[in-house]
Design a protein around this motif. Structure first.
Motif, mmCIF file in Angstrom:
data_model
loop_
_atom_site.group_PDB
_atom_site.id
_atom_site.type_symbol
_atom_site.label_atom_id
_atom_site.label_comp_id
_atom_site.label_asym_id
_atom_site.label_seq_id
_atom_site.Cartn_x
_atom_site.Cartn_y
_atom_site.Cartn_z
ATOM 1 N N ASN A 13 -10.798 7.465 -8.386
ATOM 2 C CA ASN A 13 -11.166 5.926 -10.294
ATOM 3 C C ASN A 13 -12.269 5.354 -9.330
ATOM 4 O O ASN A 13 -12.115 4.533 -8.891
ATOM 5 C CB ASN A 13 -9.707 5.385 -10.103
ATOM 6 N N TRP A 14 -13.712 5.735 -10.139
ATOM 7 C CA TRP A 14 -14.722 5.453 -9.728
ATOM 8 C C TRP A 14 -14.708 3.185 -9.848
ATOM 9 O O TRP A 14 -15.660 2.603 -9.676
ATOM 10 C CB TRP A 14 -15.927 5.800 -10.582
ATOM 11 N N TYR A 15 -14.368 3.274 -11.200
ATOM 12 C CA TYR A 15 -14.041 2.154 -11.361
ATOM 13 C C TYR A 15 -13.398 0.841 -9.940
ATOM 14 O O TYR A 15 -14.346 -0.094 -10.004
ATOM 15 C CB TYR A 15 -13.192 1.345 -12.556
ATOM 16 N N SER A 24 -1.116 21.346 -6.237
ATOM 17 C CA SER A 24 -0.170 20.489 -5.455
ATOM 18 C C SER A 24 -1.966 19.751 -4.633
ATOM 19 O O SER A 24 -2.572 20.255 -4.981
ATOM 20 C CB SER A 24 0.407 21.866 -4.081
ATOM 21 N N VAL A 25 -1.141 18.894 -4.684
ATOM 22 C CA VAL A 25 -2.829 17.678 -3.273
ATOM 23 C C VAL A 25 -1.413 17.352 -2.508
ATOM 24 O O VAL A 25 -0.954 16.936 -1.852
ATOM 25 C CB VAL A 25 -2.508 16.003 -4.472
ATOM 26 N N PHE A 26 -2.606 18.127 -1.987
ATOM 27 C CA PHE A 26 -2.656 17.416 0.117
ATOM 28 C C PHE A 26 -4.048 15.909 -0.107
ATOM 29 O O PHE A 26 -5.045 16.940 -0.160
ATOM 30 C CB PHE A 26 -3.156 18.415 1.175
ATOM 31 N N MET A 27 -3.704 15.282 0.400
ATOM 32 C CA MET A 27 -4.719 13.265 -0.309
ATOM 33 C C MET A 27 -5.056 13.383 1.751
ATOM 34 O O MET A 27 -3.570 13.509 2.552
ATOM 35 C CB MET A 27 -4.066 12.474 -0.268
ATOM 36 N N THR A 28 -5.852 12.922 1.931
ATOM 37 C CA THR A 28 -5.702 12.701 3.694
ATOM 38 C C THR A 28 -7.470 11.088 3.779
ATOM 39 O O THR A 28 -7.717 11.388 2.621
ATOM 40 C CB THR A 28 -6.580 12.889 4.915
ATOM 41 N N SER A 29 -7.029 10.508 3.884
ATOM 42 C CA SER A 29 -7.860 8.860 3.976
ATOM 43 C C SER A 29 -8.032 8.157 5.478
ATOM 44 O O SER A 29 -6.942 8.293 6.402
ATOM 45 C CB SER A 29 -7.759 7.688 3.010
ATOM 46 N N GLY A 30 -9.534 7.405 5.580
ATOM 47 C CA GLY A 30 -9.816 7.277 6.773
ATOM 48 C C GLY A 30 -9.140 6.009 6.999
ATOM 49 O O GLY A 30 -9.826 4.935 5.933
ATOM 50 N N MET A 82 -6.783 6.609 -2.036
ATOM 51 C CA MET A 82 -6.361 7.956 -2.161
ATOM 52 C C MET A 82 -4.452 6.659 -2.297
ATOM 53 O O MET A 82 -3.545 7.396 -3.131
ATOM 54 C CB MET A 82 -5.516 7.610 -0.617
ATOM 55 N N SER A 83 -4.357 5.540 -2.242
ATOM 56 C CA SER A 83 -3.134 5.203 -3.189
ATOM 57 C C SER A 83 -2.999 5.012 -4.162
ATOM 58 O O SER A 83 -1.750 5.331 -4.658
ATOM 59 C CB SER A 83 -3.080 3.259 -2.356
ATOM 60 N N LEU A 84 -4.303 4.532 -4.751
ATOM 61 C CA LEU A 84 -4.364 4.956 -6.612
ATOM 62 C C LEU A 84 -3.457 6.538 -7.286
ATOM 63 O O LEU A 84 -2.389 6.484 -8.201
ATOM 64 C CB LEU A 84 -5.665 4.781 -7.033
#
Length: 366
Positions: free
Chosen positions: A237-239, A312-318, A329-331
């Protein structure tokens, strides 16, 4: 040196993409796709791989020249695909293959109202287009996949204008996926039509930051054939990247950065001046004065579009990433969860966090 970090681990699950791709002539004496312990094995020569460039036609004309924009795509695939072998594809869309421009940052001092920095188009691309930064092609091509590097619109050798992953860029990546499924048209440099007869029609998209955002944008279109996305520190979400409850914020302390600067920085196409109207339009529509959520931001809210995801979606975040913060990532996680609860999406999801910043995965931006 070529590395194999998180994207390799994440995409190792793409073994499901290769089902039914072994041709009838496969035998022990000829390279063919081999799956062992749930993983595809290195049986193909990366050195002898086919390397070609095509230009995929989209259904948008974002530079206003009266012609449909075309996405430049560099393909590396096993040479056996010229003899009947069909393979799945791993696509990395990016604005970075021709380097970055250096647009001026907006004034960040508190005055009567937020102001824009004067900007004029650069005289040309910042550097020649190079696909050497696609660092996992040796791993996957040797295991029977095609690896594609695509210049997002307005960058590198593509037509069109960059818009910080606006609708035109989403359509650009969608068109590449559609070409791989036989539903879009591509041409070589001489204007001859080129088909992807070697493709199974199964596609994965992966990488980080901007390159990890384009997969989300493509998935949000609901395009068929996109089976999985690996989004490493992608913007959902760019906002929430550039605004906070109406306030103008700068990611990672880059004071004066905003949505338009992201587009201006990656404006690396030939004749960049043709995109000046698009850049000035983005300056106005992002609304740096009120900070309101409007249509421009809504078009870049991929978390809200989660019900359209088929992949399918694999997400990762630092957790230490103050550029693309973990909230992104949470959004998306919450959006996919909500979509799954209403059975409006066929997407499955998985997430991971680490203490690193995004630069620890999928190579480094210029």
């Amino acid at each position: 040196m070529r590395l194999t970090l998180l994207p390799v681990a994440a995409l190792a699950g793409t073994v499901g993409l290769v089902a039914g791709t072994v041709p009838a002539f496969a035998d022990a004496g000829r390279p063919h796709i081999v799956v062992k312990d749930g993983k595809t094995q290195p049986t193909f020569s990366f050195k002898d791989a086919i390397r070609e460039k095509v230009f995929v036609e989209t259904n948008v004309d974002s530079d206003g020249d009266g012609e449909r924009d075309r996405v430049s795509v560099y393909i590396t695939r096993p040479k056996e695909t010229t003899g009947g072998l069909k393979v799945a594809s791993i696509l990395e869309g990016s604005p970075y293959y021709a380097g970055l421009q250096d647009p001026p940052y907006h004034p960040a001092d508190v005055t009567d109202y937020p102001r824009l920095a004067p900007w004029t188009p650069p005289p040309g691309p910042p550097a020649p287009t190079s696909y050497s930064r696609v660092y996992y092609d040796n791993y996957f091509v040797s295991r029977g996949y095609a690896v594609l590097a695509a210049d997002t619109l307005g960058t590198g050798d593509s037509d069109g204008c960059p818009t910080a992953v606006g609708p035109n860029e989403a359509q650009g990546m969608k068109s590449v996926v559609q070409w791989l499924t036989g539903k879009a048209t591509a041409y070589d440099a001489q204007g001859n039509k080129i088909s992807a007869g070697w493709s199974t029609g199964n596609v994965a998209m992966a990488c980080k930051s901007y390159d990890g955002t384009l997969p989300l944008a493509a998935a949000a279109t609901g395009v068929s054939g996109l089976k999985t996305v690996v989004s490493i520190s992608g913007v959902s979400n760019w906002y929430d990247e550039y605004r906070a409850n109406g306030g103008v914020v700068a990611p990672d302390g880059w004071e004066g950065e905003d949505l338009d600067l992201h587009a201006k920085a990656v404006l690396s196409r030939r004749d960049p001046a043709v995109c000046a109207p698009v850049m000035h339009d983005l300056e106005k529509k992002m609304d740096r004065v009120t900070g309101d959520y409007n249509r421009t931001w809504d078009e870049r809210n991929f978390a809200k579009s989660a019900p359209h995801f088929k992949a399918s979606v694999f997400m990762t975040s630092g957790l230490a990433d103050w550029n693309v913060k973990p909230i992104q990532m949470s959004l998306l996680w919450d959006g996919l969860k909500k979509a799954a609860s209403t059975e409006s999406s066929g997407s499955t999801r998985r997430r991971t966090t680490s203490r690193w910043t995004s630069a620890r995965a999928c190579g480094s931006n210029p």
